[in-house]
Motif scaffolding. Structure first.
Motif, PDB file in Angstrom:
ATOM      1  N   THR A   1     -22.312  24.332  -3.158  1.00  0.00           N
ATOM      2  CA  THR A   1     -23.197  24.068  -4.278  1.00  0.00           C
ATOM      3  C   THR A   1     -23.877  22.715  -4.125  1.00  0.00           C
ATOM      4  OG1 THR A   1     -23.368  23.968  -6.693  1.00  0.00           O
ATOM      5  CG2 THR A   1     -21.375  23.021  -5.710  1.00  0.00           C
ATOM      6  N   THR A   2     -25.031  22.604  -4.774  1.00  0.00           N
ATOM      7  CA  THR A   2     -25.719  21.316  -4.861  1.00  0.00           C
ATOM      8  C   THR A   2     -25.521  20.700  -6.246  1.00  0.00           C
ATOM      9  OG1 THR A   2     -27.774  22.417  -5.497  1.00  0.00           O
ATOM     10  CG2 THR A   2     -27.479  21.918  -3.150  1.00  0.00           C
ATOM     11  N   ASP A   3     -24.707  21.327  -7.076  1.00  0.00           N
ATOM     12  CA  ASP A   3     -24.437  20.849  -8.429  1.00  0.00           C
ATOM     13  C   ASP A   3     -23.506  19.638  -8.369  1.00  0.00           C
ATOM     14  OD1 ASP A   3     -23.816  20.389 -11.083  1.00  0.00           O
ATOM     15  OD2 ASP A   3     -22.836  22.336 -11.393  1.00  0.00           O
ATOM     16  N   LYS A   4     -24.062  18.469  -8.567  1.00  0.00           N
ATOM     17  CA  LYS A   4     -23.277  17.230  -8.462  1.00  0.00           C
ATOM     18  C   LYS A   4     -22.167  17.146  -9.504  1.00  0.00           C
ATOM     19  CE  LYS A   4     -27.096  14.766  -6.386  1.00  0.00           C
ATOM     20  NZ  LYS A   4     -28.154  13.777  -6.559  1.00  0.00           N
ATOM     21  N   GLU A   5     -22.333  17.860 -10.620  1.00  0.00           N
ATOM     22  CA  GLU A   5     -21.291  17.877 -11.654  1.00  0.00           C
ATOM     23  C   GLU A   5     -20.000  18.509 -11.131  1.00  0.00           C
ATOM     24  OE1 GLU A   5     -21.493  16.493 -14.762  1.00  0.00           O
ATOM     25  OE2 GLU A   5     -23.391  15.670 -14.044  1.00  0.00           O
ATOM     26  N   ALA A   6     -20.111  19.367 -10.129  1.00  0.00           N
ATOM     27  CA  ALA A   6     -18.939  20.047  -9.572  1.00  0.00           C
ATOM     28  C   ALA A   6     -18.204  19.187  -8.538  1.00  0.00           C
ATOM     29  CB  ALA A   6     -19.364  21.366  -8.921  1.00  0.00           C
TER      30      ALA A   6
ATOM     31  N   SER B   1     -29.539  11.394  -3.645  1.00  0.00           N
ATOM     32  CA  SER B   1     -29.642  12.278  -2.488  1.00  0.00           C
ATOM     33  C   SER B   1     -29.519  13.734  -2.923  1.00  0.00           C
ATOM     34  CB  SER B   1     -28.519  11.976  -1.482  1.00  0.00           C
ATOM     35  OG  SER B   1     -28.581  10.657  -1.006  1.00  0.00           O
ATOM     36  N   LEU B   2     -29.987  14.617  -2.048  1.00  0.00           N
ATOM     37  CA  LEU B   2     -29.744  16.045  -2.197  1.00  0.00           C
ATOM     38  C   LEU B   2     -28.394  16.312  -1.526  1.00  0.00           C
ATOM     39  CD1 LEU B   2     -30.506  18.997  -2.801  1.00  0.00           C
ATOM     40  CD2 LEU B   2     -31.800  18.993  -0.635  1.00  0.00           C
TER      41      LEU B   2
END
Length: 147
Positions: free
Chosen positions: A7-12, A43-44
């Motif tokens: 995932t790219t979801d930083k919250e995870a 960053s991505l």
């Protein structure tokens, strides 16, 4: 990869896992926590998770999402290596919509040339055109100054 997700979801993301690995790596030994947090925020990023949703890998790209990207901080935890996760991570990265049509994606590696070559990375064609400002011990100097 069966049972693994990216995932790219930083919250995870599990910052402790990311920081724990990268702060001990050859490329960012001793990086301050706040510096790593800023790097992730700007960053991505891609997080790799196992079947229990525990973070086992990471990569980030510094990019303008139009012309250029720099791939950095790629890792899979040692206990999860040998299962094709680094390949799955790279496949996910190179297919990401924000990274399509870029003129250049670069990286630096000491020991993973074979992995990156499978995804189109090649030695710099004209290294004489590139320049850098490089402070290899910047994190150690910051710690001494703070101490």
């Amino acid at each position: 990869m069966l049972g693994y997700s990216i995932t790219t979801d930083k919250e995870a993301f599990d910052f402790d896992v990311i920081y724990g690995f990268i702060s001990q790596s050859y490329w960012a030994m001793g990086i301050p926590k706040e510096t790593m947090k800023r790097a992730i925020a700007n960053s991505l990023c891609f997080g790799v998770f196992d079947t229990d949703n525990k973070q086992v890998g990471f990569a980030r790209l510094i990019t303008d999402s139009a012309t250029f990207a720099y791939l950095a901080d790629v890792f899979i935890l040692p206990s999860h290596r040998g299962m094709g996760l680094s390949k799955h991570l790279m496949e996910t990265i190179v297919a990401h919509p924000d990274l399509q049509g870029l003129r250049r994606i670069v990286l630096a590696t000491r020991d993973a040339h074979g992995l990156y070559a499978q995804y189109g990375f090649q030695p710099i064609e004209n290294p004489e055109i590139l320049m850098q400002i490089w402070h290899p011990n910047v994190y150690q100097r910051e710690q001494i100054a703070a101490g």
